[in-house]
Each structure stands twice: as structure tokens, then as C-alpha cells.
Design an enzyme around this catalytic site. Structure first.
Site, PDB file in Angstrom:
ATOM      1  N   LYS A  13      21.615 -75.324  14.264  1.00  0.00           N
ATOM      2  CA  LYS A  13      20.897 -74.064  14.534  1.00  0.00           C
ATOM      3  C   LYS A  13      21.804 -72.861  14.305  1.00  0.00           C
ATOM      4  CE  LYS A  13      17.418 -75.775  17.744  1.00  0.00           C
ATOM      5  NZ  LYS A  13      17.009 -75.834  19.153  1.00  0.00           N
ATOM      6  N   LYS A  34      27.543 -67.147  11.809  1.00  0.00           N
ATOM      7  CA  LYS A  34      27.602 -67.355  13.259  1.00  0.00           C
ATOM      8  C   LYS A  34      28.452 -68.605  13.493  1.00  0.00           C
ATOM      9  CE  LYS A  34      22.871 -65.615  13.489  1.00  0.00           C
ATOM     10  NZ  LYS A  34      21.445 -65.888  13.736  1.00  0.00           N
ATOM     11  N   ASP A  50      17.566 -62.552  16.175  1.00  0.00           N
ATOM     12  CA  ASP A  50      17.644 -63.777  15.402  1.00  0.00           C
ATOM     13  C   ASP A  50      16.204 -64.107  14.976  1.00  0.00           C
ATOM     14  OD1 ASP A  50      18.555 -66.303  14.441  1.00  0.00           O
ATOM     15  OD2 ASP A  50      17.892 -67.214  16.332  1.00  0.00           O
ATOM     16  N   LEU A  51      16.046 -64.927  13.949  1.00  0.00           N
ATOM     17  CA  LEU A  51      14.693 -65.274  13.491  1.00  0.00           C
ATOM     18  C   LEU A  51      14.279 -66.673  13.973  1.00  0.00           C
ATOM     19  CD1 LEU A  51      12.206 -64.588  11.664  1.00  0.00           C
ATOM     20  CD2 LEU A  51      13.448 -65.691   9.803  1.00  0.00           C
ATOM     21  N   ASP A  52      14.989 -67.675  13.428  1.00  0.00           N
ATOM     22  CA  ASP A  52      14.592 -69.051  13.713  1.00  0.00           C
ATOM     23  C   ASP A  52      14.857 -69.397  15.176  1.00  0.00           C
ATOM     24  OD1 ASP A  52      13.970 -69.291  11.073  1.00  0.00           O
ATOM     25  OD2 ASP A  52      15.885 -70.167  10.510  1.00  0.00           O
ATOM     26  N   THR A  92      11.015 -72.160  13.131  1.00  0.00           N
ATOM     27  CA  THR A  92      11.334 -72.838  11.869  1.00  0.00           C
ATOM     28  C   THR A  92      12.393 -73.912  12.061  1.00  0.00           C
ATOM     29  OG1 THR A  92      12.551 -70.825  11.455  1.00  0.00           O
ATOM     30  CG2 THR A  92      10.669 -71.239  10.046  1.00  0.00           C
ATOM     31  N   SER A 132      19.486 -62.758  10.888  1.00  0.00           N
ATOM     32  CA  SER A 132      19.214 -64.165  10.627  1.00  0.00           C
ATOM     33  C   SER A 132      20.168 -64.677   9.566  1.00  0.00           C
ATOM     34  CB  SER A 132      17.779 -64.347  10.137  1.00  0.00           C
ATOM     35  OG  SER A 132      17.591 -65.673   9.662  1.00  0.00           O
ATOM     36  N   ALA A 133      20.668 -65.897   9.773  1.00  0.00           N
ATOM     37  CA  ALA A 133      21.539 -66.531   8.782  1.00  0.00           C
ATOM     38  C   ALA A 133      20.736 -67.031   7.588  1.00  0.00           C
ATOM     39  CB  ALA A 133      22.283 -67.693   9.418  1.00  0.00           C
ATOM     40  N   GLU A 187      18.875 -64.360  20.902  1.00  0.00           N
ATOM     41  CA  GLU A 187      19.266 -65.592  20.213  1.00  0.00           C
ATOM     42  C   GLU A 187      18.777 -66.839  20.938  1.00  0.00           C
ATOM     43  OE1 GLU A 187      20.697 -67.413  17.978  1.00  0.00           O
ATOM     44  OE2 GLU A 187      21.450 -65.928  16.555  1.00  0.00           O
ATOM     45  N   ASP A 188      18.593 -67.923  20.175  1.00  0.00           N
ATOM     46  CA  ASP A 188      18.261 -69.225  20.774  1.00  0.00           C
ATOM     47  C   ASP A 188      19.397 -70.239  20.616  1.00  0.00           C
ATOM     48  OD1 ASP A 188      17.800 -69.371  17.925  1.00  0.00           O
ATOM     49  OD2 ASP A 188      17.023 -71.379  18.333  1.00  0.00           O
TER      50      ASP A 188
HETATM   51  P1  B16 Z   1      18.546 -70.950   4.963  1.00  0.00           P
HETATM   52  P2  B16 Z   1      18.686 -68.081  12.158  1.00  0.00           P
HETATM   53  C1  B16 Z   1      19.358 -70.090  10.518  1.00  0.00           C
HETATM   54  O1  B16 Z   1      18.480 -69.074  10.902  1.00  0.00           O
HETATM   55  C2  B16 Z   1      18.856 -71.441  10.994  1.00  0.00           C
HETATM   56  O2  B16 Z   1      18.861 -71.510  12.396  1.00  0.00           O
HETATM   57  C3  B16 Z   1      19.744 -72.518  10.433  1.00  0.00           C
HETATM   58  O3  B16 Z   1      19.309 -73.802  10.860  1.00  0.00           O
HETATM   59  C4  B16 Z   1      19.721 -72.430   8.901  1.00  0.00           C
HETATM   60  O4  B16 Z   1      20.547 -73.423   8.313  1.00  0.00           O
HETATM   61  C5  B16 Z   1      20.221 -71.038   8.498  1.00  0.00           C
HETATM   62  O5  B16 Z   1      19.373 -70.064   9.083  1.00  0.00           O
HETATM   63  C6  B16 Z   1      20.245 -70.844   6.991  1.00  0.00           C
HETATM   64  O6  B16 Z   1      18.924 -70.896   6.515  1.00  0.00           O
HETATM   65  O7  B16 Z   1      18.900 -72.317   4.449  1.00  0.00           O
HETATM   66  O8  B16 Z   1      17.072 -70.665   4.975  1.00  0.00           O
HETATM   67  O9  B16 Z   1      19.343 -69.857   4.272  1.00  0.00           O
HETATM   68  O10 B16 Z   1      18.569 -68.916  13.401  1.00  0.00           O
HETATM   69  O11 B16 Z   1      20.042 -67.427  11.980  1.00  0.00           O
HETATM   70  O12 B16 Z   1      17.533 -67.122  11.981  1.00  0.00           O
HETATM   71 MG    MG Z   2      18.076 -69.152  15.802  1.00  0.00          MG
END
Ligand code: B16
Ligand code: MG
Length: 218
Positions: free
Chosen positions: A44, A146, A8-10, A16, A115-116, A170-171
Site C-alpha cells: 500500500k 512514500k 492520498d487516493l487509494d 483501489t 497519490s503514488a 492516509e490509510d
Molecule cells: P500505480 P496511493 C498507491 O496509491 C497504491 O497504494 C500502491 O499500492 C500502488 O502500487 C501505487 O499507488 C502506484 O500505483 O501502479 O497505479 O502507479 O495509496 O499513494 O494513492
Molecule cells: Mg493509500
């Protein structure tokens, strides 16, 4: 045997989530939804439009906006968010992550990103970590976000590995659920009560080392 790691990234590689929260908080105020830590946590790992829908539901405003107005709100959030992302540098990498990525690469493990975030390639560039993640799932190509297993299943697939041979990191509770649904081993980073479904729990990223993981898996 474990051959790959799907990240996962964030919240794992960089924090972030505070930037996402700041950007969404402005939107919540604008639509009259109350903001609190539980709402921030629930966002998240959730896609941009799913996040907006949760915020609107919190403010009982889910039926007050047309699809075009919702699109405009999501775009406004992303503009807020990108202003914060553009200030990022390698100093924003979470502690221990650079050493862990180097350790994994040296040891011959394959790495991919699950990452989403549609902004993930930009965030990786700002952090100087793009070279570690030449393999990444394109979130725009997913049918389900997710906690559905699709993103972590694809994270293994792009490495040419069976999910059983991969560890997902993952977090978020939604992310751990996705890892387990895909049939991978889950490492949860953060509050172990929130991430109780993970196979291994670490309270923070400094604990991410191969030695610590091997101890936990034995
Ligand atoms: P974006 P992850 C997710 O990243 C974030 O945790 C989530 O808060 C965010 O809405 C989602 O990415 C979409 O991000 O608007 O930049 O496309 O935790 O899956 O790395
Ligand atoms: Mg995350």
C-alpha cells in the site's frame, strides 16, 4: 491554522487497494512468490517498481530477472489493474468522501492529491472527482516514494501553503510516515495499531467531518 488538506487516493478516496492486490497476486503466482495479507498491506502506498521488488524478494527471486523483464512484469500488472479500473464508477467512492470534499471546499480549504499512483488522474475521472483535485503531485516527478516526506511536502507546496498549515489524510503506514516527515498533521484511516504514528485516527471514511477533526485536535 489549518488551511489545506492533502489527500492520498487509494484507500482514502476509493478502495483501489483490492484491485492493486488482485493484479499483483497474479504476478506473484507467475513468479512463484507466496501471497498473503501482510504482503498486500506492505504494498500500500508503495510505487509500482518498489512493489514488484518486494514481491520478488518475498519469493527469493530478486536476482532472477533482468531490468527489462522486471519492466515487462510491472507493465503486465498495470494492464491487469487497468482492466479493473475501467469498470469503476462514482459508486466506488468510499462512504462519506463526497460529502467531506464538498464540506472542505465550501469552508474554503485548499485541496491537493498526494497519490503514488500514475493512474490517479484516470481513477479520479472514473469517480467524477477531477474537479476537486485540480492540484495534484505528479508521482513521476518524485525522487523518493512514500514513506519519504517528499510527496506530502510537495502536496503543500503546490497549494502555496506551509506544511504546518496542512492536514494529510492516509490509510497506509508508509503514507502517515511521509505526512509526519513533511511536518503536517496526519489523519490515519484504518487500523489504529498499524497507523499509530497518526495524530488523529479514524476507523473508516464516514468519520471524516470537520466537526470530528476539530474535536480531535482540541
Ligand atoms: P500505480 P496511493 C498507491 O496509491 C497504491 O497504494 C500502491 O499500492 C500502488 O502500487 C501505487 O499507488 C502506484 O500505483 O501502479 O497505479 O502507479 O495509496 O499513494 O494513492
Ligand atoms: Mg493509500
Amino acid at each position: 491554522a489549518i488551511k489545506g488538506f492533502v489527500f492520498d487516493l487509494d484507500g482514502v478516496i476509493t478502495d483501489t487497494s483490492t484491485f492493486h492486490s488482485q493484479a499483483w497476486h497474479q504476478i506473484a503466482d507467475k513468479v512463484g512468490a507466496s501471497w498473503n495479507d501482510q504482503l498486500a498491506d506492505a504494498l500500500k502506498g508503495i510505487s509500482r517498481m518498489d512493489s514488484l521488488n518486494l514481491i520478488l524478494a518475498q519469493g527469493h527471486r530478486e536476482n532472477d530477472f533482468t531490468p527489462a523483464q522486471k519492466q515487462a512484469l510491472a507493465t503486465e500488472k498495470n494492464t491487469n489493474y487497468l482492466q479493473l479500473v475501467n469498470q469503476m464508477t462514482p459508486a466506488n467512492i468510499l462512504p462519506g468522501i463526497t460529502a467531506f470534499l464538498a464540506e472542505l471546499t465550501t469552508a474554503g480549504y485548499a485541496l491537493s492529491l498526494a497519490s503514488a499512483s500514475k493512474n490517479a488522474p484516470l481513477v479520479l475521472r472514473k469517480l467524477g472527482l477531477s474537479d476537486y483535485f485540480t492540484k495534484a503531485v505528479d508521482p513521476a516527478s518524485l525522487k523518493h516514494g512514500k514513506p519519504d516526506p517528499e510527496i506530502f511536502r510537495r502536496g503543500a507546496e503546490i497549494l502555496g501553503l506551509n506544511p504546518a498549515d496542512c492536514i494529510g489524510v492516509e490509510d497506509a503506514a508508509a503514507g502517515v510516515q511521509s505526512i509526519k516527515g513533511a511536518g503536517e498533521t496526519a489523519i490515519g484511516i484504518g487500523d489504529p495499531t498499524v497507523l499509530a504514528a497518526a495524530d488523529i485516527n479514524f476507523t473508516d471514511t464516514t468519520q471524516l467531518t470537520l466537526a470530528n477533526i476539530k474535536t480531535q485536535l482540541d
